[in-house]
Structure formats: structure tokens, C-alpha cells
Design an enzyme around this catalytic site. Sequence first.
Site, PDB file in Angstrom:
ATOM      1  CB  SER A 124       8.427  -1.170  -7.183  1.00 46.46           C
ATOM      2  OG  SER A 124       7.406  -1.813  -6.454  1.00 46.46           O
ATOM      3  CE1 TYR A 148       8.603   3.410  -3.335  1.00 46.38           C
ATOM      4  CE2 TYR A 148       6.903   1.765  -3.789  1.00 46.38           C
ATOM      5  CZ  TYR A 148       8.240   2.117  -3.679  1.00 46.38           C
ATOM      6  OH  TYR A 148       9.208   1.165  -3.917  1.00 46.38           O
ATOM      7  CE  LYS A 152      10.784   2.997  -6.325  1.00 47.00           C
ATOM      8  NZ  LYS A 152      12.242   3.159  -6.322  1.00 47.00           N
TER       9      LYS A 152
HETATM   10  P1  NAD Z   1      16.094   1.480   2.279  1.00 50.39           P
HETATM   11  O1  NAD Z   1      15.319   2.612   2.819  1.00 50.39           O
HETATM   12  O2  NAD Z   1      16.604   0.445   3.217  1.00 50.39           O
HETATM   13  O3  NAD Z   1      17.333   2.020   1.423  1.00 50.39           O
HETATM   14  C1  NAD Z   1      17.293   3.240   0.726  1.00 50.39           C
HETATM   15  C2  NAD Z   1      18.552   4.005   1.072  1.00 50.39           C
HETATM   16  O4  NAD Z   1      18.553   5.239   0.337  1.00 50.39           O
HETATM   17  C3  NAD Z   1      18.666   4.356   2.552  1.00 50.39           C
HETATM   18  O5  NAD Z   1      19.934   3.970   3.033  1.00 50.39           O
HETATM   19  C4  NAD Z   1      18.506   5.881   2.594  1.00 50.39           C
HETATM   20  O6  NAD Z   1      19.266   6.467   3.632  1.00 50.39           O
HETATM   21  C5  NAD Z   1      18.993   6.282   1.206  1.00 50.39           C
HETATM   22  N1  NAD Z   1      18.416   7.524   0.674  1.00 50.39           N
HETATM   23  C6  NAD Z   1      17.115   7.879   0.602  1.00 50.39           C
HETATM   24  N2  NAD Z   1      16.987   9.085   0.033  1.00 50.39           N
HETATM   25  C7  NAD Z   1      18.235   9.500  -0.279  1.00 50.39           C
HETATM   26  C8  NAD Z   1      18.756  10.661  -0.896  1.00 50.39           C
HETATM   27  N3  NAD Z   1      17.952  11.664  -1.293  1.00 50.39           N
HETATM   28  N4  NAD Z   1      20.086  10.758  -1.073  1.00 50.39           N
HETATM   29  C9  NAD Z   1      20.919   9.767  -0.661  1.00 50.39           C
HETATM   30  N5  NAD Z   1      20.479   8.642  -0.061  1.00 50.39           N
HETATM   31  C10 NAD Z   1      19.146   8.509   0.119  1.00 50.39           C
HETATM   32  O7  NAD Z   1      15.175   0.795   1.139  1.00 50.39           O
HETATM   33  P2  NAD Z   1      15.387  -0.568   0.342  1.00 50.39           P
HETATM   34  O8  NAD Z   1      14.355  -1.528   0.794  1.00 50.39           O
HETATM   35  O9  NAD Z   1      16.806  -0.956   0.344  1.00 50.39           O
HETATM   36  O10 NAD Z   1      14.948  -0.082  -1.105  1.00 50.39           O
HETATM   37  C11 NAD Z   1      15.882   0.348  -2.068  1.00 50.39           C
HETATM   38  C12 NAD Z   1      15.141   0.741  -3.335  1.00 50.39           C
HETATM   39  O11 NAD Z   1      14.361  -0.370  -3.788  1.00 50.39           O
HETATM   40  C13 NAD Z   1      14.165   1.899  -3.137  1.00 50.39           C
HETATM   41  O12 NAD Z   1      14.233   2.734  -4.268  1.00 50.39           O
HETATM   42  C14 NAD Z   1      12.815   1.212  -3.059  1.00 50.39           C
HETATM   43  O13 NAD Z   1      11.776   2.042  -3.519  1.00 50.39           O
HETATM   44  C15 NAD Z   1      13.025   0.031  -3.994  1.00 50.39           C
HETATM   45  N6  NAD Z   1      12.107  -1.092  -3.693  1.00 50.39           N
HETATM   46  C16 NAD Z   1      12.100  -1.624  -2.434  1.00 50.39           C
HETATM   47  C17 NAD Z   1      11.196  -2.660  -2.150  1.00 50.39           C
HETATM   48  C18 NAD Z   1      11.120  -3.258  -0.763  1.00 50.39           C
HETATM   49  O14 NAD Z   1      10.120  -3.878  -0.432  1.00 50.39           O
HETATM   50  N7  NAD Z   1      12.162  -3.114   0.065  1.00 50.39           N
HETATM   51  C19 NAD Z   1      10.323  -3.158  -3.146  1.00 50.39           C
HETATM   52  C20 NAD Z   1      10.391  -2.602  -4.413  1.00 50.39           C
HETATM   53  C21 NAD Z   1      11.291  -1.568  -4.681  1.00 50.39           C
HETATM   54  N1  UFG Z   2       0.314  -8.021   5.605  1.00 47.59           N
HETATM   55  C1  UFG Z   2      -0.431  -8.378   6.709  1.00 47.59           C
HETATM   56  N2  UFG Z   2      -0.115  -7.803   7.906  1.00 47.59           N
HETATM   57  C2  UFG Z   2       0.906  -6.908   8.050  1.00 47.59           C
HETATM   58  C3  UFG Z   2       1.669  -6.548   6.909  1.00 47.59           C
HETATM   59  C4  UFG Z   2       1.331  -7.123   5.699  1.00 47.59           C
HETATM   60  O1  UFG Z   2      -1.355  -9.189   6.614  1.00 47.59           O
HETATM   61  O2  UFG Z   2       1.123  -6.413   9.167  1.00 47.59           O
HETATM   62  C5  UFG Z   2       0.000  -8.658   4.303  1.00 47.59           C
HETATM   63  C6  UFG Z   2      -0.451  -7.668   3.246  1.00 47.59           C
HETATM   64  O3  UFG Z   2      -1.828  -7.441   3.319  1.00 47.59           O
HETATM   65  C7  UFG Z   2      -0.015  -8.389   1.966  1.00 47.59           C
HETATM   66  C8  UFG Z   2       1.254  -9.144   2.383  1.00 47.59           C
HETATM   67  O4  UFG Z   2       1.182  -9.235   3.806  1.00 47.59           O
HETATM   68  O5  UFG Z   2      -0.989  -9.338   1.588  1.00 47.59           O
HETATM   69  C9  UFG Z   2       2.539  -8.426   1.998  1.00 47.59           C
HETATM   70  O6  UFG Z   2       2.497  -7.080   2.473  1.00 47.59           O
HETATM   71  P1  UFG Z   2       3.794  -6.135   2.472  1.00 47.59           P
HETATM   72  O7  UFG Z   2       3.381  -4.841   3.085  1.00 47.59           O
HETATM   73  O8  UFG Z   2       4.946  -6.856   3.071  1.00 47.59           O
HETATM   74  O9  UFG Z   2       4.137  -5.990   0.928  1.00 47.59           O
HETATM   75  P2  UFG Z   2       3.269  -5.379  -0.283  1.00 47.59           P
HETATM   76  O10 UFG Z   2       3.131  -6.472  -1.302  1.00 47.59           O
HETATM   77  O11 UFG Z   2       2.031  -4.759   0.193  1.00 47.59           O
HETATM   78  O12 UFG Z   2       4.208  -4.206  -0.787  1.00 47.59           O
HETATM   79  C10 UFG Z   2       5.561  -4.428  -1.183  1.00 47.59           C
HETATM   80  C11 UFG Z   2       6.387  -3.176  -0.911  1.00 47.59           C
HETATM   81  C12 UFG Z   2       5.919  -2.050  -1.789  1.00 47.59           C
HETATM   82  C13 UFG Z   2       5.893  -2.470  -3.219  1.00 47.59           C
HETATM   83  C14 UFG Z   2       5.109  -3.734  -3.398  1.00 47.59           C
HETATM   84  C15 UFG Z   2       5.180  -4.257  -4.805  1.00 47.59           C
HETATM   85  O13 UFG Z   2       6.271  -2.782   0.434  1.00 47.59           O
HETATM   86  O14 UFG Z   2       6.827  -0.974  -1.668  1.00 47.59           O
HETATM   87  O15 UFG Z   2       5.610  -4.753  -2.522  1.00 47.59           O
HETATM   88  O16 UFG Z   2       6.512  -4.394  -5.178  1.00 47.59           O
HETATM   89  F1  UFG Z   2       5.324  -1.483  -3.946  1.00 47.59           F
END
Ligand code: NAD
Ligand code: UFG
Length: 337
Positions: A124, A148, A152
Site C-alpha cells: 500500500s 494497519y 504493511k
Molecule cells: P477485501 O477485504 O475486499 O479482501 C480481502 C480478502 O481477504 C477478503 O475476501 C477476506 O475475506 C480475506 N481474508 C482476510 N483475512 C483472511 C485470512 N486470515 N485468511 C483468509 N482470508 C482472509 O480487501 P481488498 O480491498 O481486496 O484488499 C486486498 C489487499 O489489498 C489487502 O491486503 C489490503 O490491505 C490491500 N490494499 C487495499 C487497498 C484498498 O483501498 N482496497 C489499498 C491498498 C492496499
Molecule cells: N474522504 C472524504 N469523505 C469520506 C471519505 C473520504 O472526504 O467520507 C476523503 C479523504 O479525506 C481523502 C479522500 O477522500 O482525502 C480519500 O479517502 P479514502 O478513505 O477513500 O482513501 P485514503 O487515501 O484515506 O486511504 C486509502 C486506503 C488505505 C490506504 C491508503 C493509501 O483506504 O487503506 O489509501 O494507499 F492505506
Amino acid sequence: MNVLLTGGMGYIGSHTAVALLQAGHRVVLYDNLCNSDAGVLGCIGQIVGKAPLFIQADVRDTQTLSDALTRHEIDAVAHFAGLKAVGESAQKPLAYYANNVEGTVSLLEAMTRAGVCSLAFSGSATVYGEPRYLPLDEAHPLSATNPYGRTKLHIEEMLRDLSVSDPCWRIVCLRYFNPAGAHESGLIGESPSGIPNNLLPYVARVAAGELPSLSVFGDDYPTPDGTGVRDYIHVMDLAEGHVAALDWLGGHPGCHAINLGTGQGYSVLEMVEAFAKASERAIPYQIAPRRAGDVAACYADPGKALRELGWQARRGLADMCASAWNFQRRSRETGFR
Ligand code: NAD
Ligand code: UFG
């Protein structure tokens, strides 16, 4: 290639499964369904013509995982499984360390037992902490501001240590910026349970009339319109980035970090405007105080991904909003989230 996707039933994993299958690879999804729905399997099947193999289990179950790697002759793993809510991680840090860090240790142990050395890890952009310069390249110093983010960071460090200890490892930490949007079919997408934390799912529910209005967290940042700027990347672009990275890994031993972003930042108000246009709905909003821990702006230098993987994002903001809206409407019709 035979690829096992931990967390493969989740938001990014399910889209990556589609991209891998469409590129001719075989996939096995491994998920405990703690944050996803078993119905996703049928949806993937509808998109690609055949449902992939699915194992319902926890990544911390090392034996089940290593058996799966061996039985299905897995060549590479894409590791998505983990917990991802920043706010919740401050309330329940141990759950985050147990799931994310212990889960990854278990996976690496299982891969060692099964002799599988290729891994794409869901990293991330949060590991860059407060940006010291923009755009963020992979050489930017790393830090974490919440549990969190620390999981990572710890995992990345662990992966680097492991690759030094044994040259067989081929690992890439893919540092995602802000994944958004859904598959064009509207069958799979992002469906957080409860009130969404992230901007686009929240806006989608406001557009659908399920939530009354959006709180814009701060309008006094040093950005063009005062609201936070992020690098939103279409989840199908992200999925295709994984296909490119897994192909590339075959010839690249060691542990590498690569940004997956677009290089383009959009403000909260620009996102609201784009979503209103795509959905043809008004998005009521009010300005609220800044959210603790938010940075003003965060966007990628995506150059390394292009140089190394030959990958770059192809889809724009209009496509992200239109596909997220399509998913929102379809999931309302079908009742499936
Ligand atoms: P998500 O929650 O939709 O998917 C994660 C999946 O992992 C889920 O299906 C959950 O059931 C499964 N899971 C969790 N813990 C588990 C375990 N112990 N054993 C088996 N399965 C398990 O999340 P996502 O948005 O698809 O994110 C996937 C990965 O990408 C995560 O590691 C997250 O930290 C990373 N990531 C996501 C974002 C974002 O904004 N979505 C940004 C940066 C990084
Ligand atoms: N925001 C609002 N209102 C809301 C939600 C978000 O104004 O209800 C704004 C936030 O302040 C930010 C932007 O929208 O300026 C994006 O916010 P998100 O929560 O969608 O995303 P972030 O950038 O805060 O965080 C995301 C993931 C994290 C990850 C990070 C960097 O949720 O897990 O990107 O990769 F760590």
C-alpha cells in the site's frame, strides 16, 4: 501459470482472478470469507465462463495452505488476504498483527514447505507515510502512522529479509494507491459492510439515496480546491498490473517494490463531480473537519511499473465512476453485495 490467490474472494482479489483467467492462467482462490461473500465465485464464473476452484480456509492454517499449494501445483501466489480498515486497526491492533503479519508468516512457511518461491504481495502507498515530495517514487522513505500501515511495513521488511536469506525467492511488493471502480459487468465490485470508510463507495451510496450526504473531510488543505488529492486507480487496471507482475517475476529473483498508480491526482470535489456526472444524480455534501491521519495529497510516480512490467493504467476517472455506479445499481437489484 497456476496461481493461488489468498483473499481471492475480496474486492481486488476477485478482479485479479478475472484478469488472470482471461490471460489464460489457472487460479485457485483461498479465502476465509471474513470480508467477502461466497456468491462472488458464481459471479467470476459468469464473467469468465467457468467458476474457479475455491478453498474456504484461513491463511494462518499453514498445513491446509501448503497442501493446497502442492495439490494444485501452484507456481506463484498473489497475497491479498488481510484486514484493511485504518480506523479499526487503531481499535483492534492485535487483530491486524495476527491477520496480516502472522498470516503472511504462515503463508511464507507454507510456500517454503511446498517449494513455491514467487509471490506478489498487496502492499500500500500508506507505507510512504506523510509525503516528503510528490509524486511518490519507490525510493521515498518509508514510515507508518497507524497499526494497519505498520503491518504493511513489517511485512515488506520481512519479505526483504527472507529474500536475502535465500536467493530462490522472487517477491514483488505492489504498492497500491487508491483502488476504485468495478468490473464492467457490474457483477463484482467493492461492497464494504456497514458505512463505507473510503470515498468512492460512500459517494456511490449517497448517489443511490442510501446515505443522505457526504462529509468532505477538510477544505483547507494546500491543494487547488482545498480538498484532499489522491491517485485513484481502476481496479481492473490494478488487476492487470498483477498479471504483468507475476509474468515479470519469473525472471527477477529478489524482493522488489513497485507502485501501482496512475500518476494523476484528483481532489474529493473532483471525484464528487465525476460521480454526479456518471450517475446523473446529485451528490449532496457538506464540508466537515479534517479526518485525523489524512495527508493533503498522495499520488504515484508510476514510471517503474512501466519500465519494469511494461504496465500502465489505461482507464480514466469517468470509467471508474461509471463502473462503480453500475455495480452499485446491480447489487441493489440482485440484493447481492
Ligand atoms: P477485501 O477485504 O475486499 O479482501 C480481502 C480478502 O481477504 C477478503 O475476501 C477476506 O475475506 C480475506 N481474508 C482476510 N483475512 C483472511 C485470512 N486470515 N485468511 C483468509 N482470508 C482472509 O480487501 P481488498 O480491498 O481486496 O484488499 C486486498 C489487499 O489489498 C489487502 O491486503 C489490503 O490491505 C490491500 N490494499 C487495499 C487497498 C484498498 O483501498 N482496497 C489499498 C491498498 C492496499
Ligand atoms: N474522504 C472524504 N469523505 C469520506 C471519505 C473520504 O472526504 O467520507 C476523503 C479523504 O479525506 C481523502 C479522500 O477522500 O482525502 C480519500 O479517502 P479514502 O478513505 O477513500 O482513501 P485514503 O487515501 O484515506 O486511504 C486509502 C486506503 C488505505 C490506504 C491508503 C493509501 O483506504 O487503506 O489509501 O494507499 F492505506
